[in-house]
Write a protein that holds these residues in place. Structure first.
Motif, PDB file in Angstrom:
ATOM      1  N   TYR A 186       0.928  -1.014   0.102  1.00  0.00           N
ATOM      2  CA  TYR A 186       0.257   0.157  -0.041  1.00  0.00           C
ATOM      3  C   TYR A 186       0.854   1.298   0.084  1.00  0.00           C
ATOM      4  O   TYR A 186       0.555   2.258  -0.848  1.00  0.00           O
ATOM      5  CB  TYR A 186      -1.003  -0.106   1.091  1.00  0.00           C
ATOM      6  N   ARG A 187       1.911   1.294   0.707  1.00  0.00           N
ATOM      7  CA  ARG A 187       2.861   2.450   1.016  1.00  0.00           C
ATOM      8  C   ARG A 187       3.418   2.778  -0.451  1.00  0.00           C
ATOM      9  O   ARG A 187       3.624   3.890  -1.056  1.00  0.00           O
ATOM     10  CB  ARG A 187       3.779   2.263   1.930  1.00  0.00           C
ATOM     11  N   ARG A 188       3.706   1.738  -1.318  1.00  0.00           N
ATOM     12  CA  ARG A 188       4.453   1.846  -2.412  1.00  0.00           C
ATOM     13  C   ARG A 188       3.611   2.200  -3.346  1.00  0.00           C
ATOM     14  O   ARG A 188       3.872   3.051  -4.273  1.00  0.00           O
ATOM     15  CB  ARG A 188       4.852   0.434  -2.783  1.00  0.00           C
ATOM     16  N   ARG A 189       2.375   1.946  -3.543  1.00  0.00           N
ATOM     17  CA  ARG A 189       1.228   2.297  -4.479  1.00  0.00           C
ATOM     18  C   ARG A 189       0.816   3.715  -4.244  1.00  0.00           C
ATOM     19  O   ARG A 189       0.336   4.320  -5.093  1.00  0.00           O
ATOM     20  CB  ARG A 189       0.281   1.281  -4.723  1.00  0.00           C
ATOM     21  N   LEU A 190       0.536   3.981  -2.730  1.00  0.00           N
ATOM     22  CA  LEU A 190       0.229   5.357  -2.432  1.00  0.00           C
ATOM     23  C   LEU A 190       0.879   6.782  -2.154  1.00  0.00           C
ATOM     24  O   LEU A 190       0.817   7.737  -2.184  1.00  0.00           O
ATOM     25  CB  LEU A 190      -0.756   5.165  -1.080  1.00  0.00           C
TER      26      LEU A 190
END
Length: 281
Positions: A173-177
């Motif tokens: 999630y952190r990578r994508r957001l």
């Protein structure tokens, strides 16, 4: 006598076909996402029951007699800690089963305040954060060790596996957001506050803390904020959010995405939110 003997034989046969004939011990939780989390810890050793049904409305929930009996007969009751009906349930159960262990699953979480009324009210949607769920899972595991010390090793192993899953999910999630950090999204009811904090996003709640109609001036102000924010996604709860949500979005033009904060499949709902925000426009 022959009839009595036949009844006994049939009863024994039915008992044998059903397995051991011994029911699993029960632990009761308040909400479906809690049920999901606790089942990752206890596996199939316990029957985990949630008071509110999947997709239900916790803010208007009134426990039935059957619900109260479920709590009373449980090995423990695990609360979310900040849900309105929980104290009433505990008070009623304490009268009949004063020794029932009651544990707060959200202890240790850094709460957000001010989203549901005045500045002192705690935002109850703690499970909308992977980081919070990691804390809740650790709390539940520790509590289950108190309830059932004999299965402590099993609980710890299950927690370790679940924590690894949560770490992987959070990293994804952190990578994508990360490219969206600082941007805004819309909700009617402020149910994604912790999610927004985790990933540096801004949640704009068009409605109020309760699933009710809001005043025209308040709605007009929220619409203007939404239009000025550049938010392109509007998360709504089908059959729960106010009819005003639709009319408000007609003036905003955001992409409407349905999600269910109180769904049992917590991970699937988190994916819905992240996928909607990161979808190509």
């Amino acid at each position: 006598m022959k009839h009595i003997l036949l009844i006994v034989v049939v009863a024994v046969a039915l008992w044998s076909c059903s397995g051991s004939g011994v029911e699993k011990p029960t632990v009761t939780v308040s909400l479906p996402p809690q049920k999901f989390i606790l089942e990752q810890i206890v596996g199939d050793a316990y029957d985990v029951r949630a008071l509110v049904v999947s997709g239900g409305d916790a803010e208007n929930y009134d426990p039935s007699f059957t619900n109260l009996m479920s709590v009373r007969n449980s090995k423990a009751y695990m609360t979310m800690g900040n849900i309105g009906f929980e104290q009433a349930v505990v008070d009623k159960i304490r009268q009949e089963n004063p020794g029932l262990p009651v544990y707060d699953s959200s202890r240790g979480i850094n709460f957000i305040r001010g989203t549901h009324g005045n500045d002192y009210d705690v935002d109850p949607h703690t499970w909308s954060s992977v980081a919070n769920v990691r804390i809740m899972a650790a709390n539940m595991e520790a509590d289950m060790e108190r309830v059932d010390p004999g299965r402590a090793r099993q609980f710890r192993a299950n927690l370790k596996r679940f924590t690894a899953t949560l770490d992987s999910l959070d990293a994804d999630y952190r990578r994508r957001l990360e490219p969206l950090r600082g941007s805004s999204f819309l909700v009617w009811h402020p149910s994604l506050s912790y999610f927004a904090r985790d990933y540096g996003l801004h949640q704009i709640a068009l409605g109020g803390a309760e699933h009710k109609e809001v005043s025209i001036p308040a709605l007009r102000e929220a619409i203007e904020e939404a239009r000025g924010s550049g938010a392109s996604v509007f998360f709504v709860q089908r059959d729960i959010d106010s009819r005003q949500a639709e009319s408000a979005n007609e003036r905003i033009g955001a992409r409407r995405v349905e999600f269910v904060p109180l769904d049992y499949d917590w991970m699937a709902q988190m994916d819905i939110v992240v996928n909607a925000l990161t979808a190509k426009r």
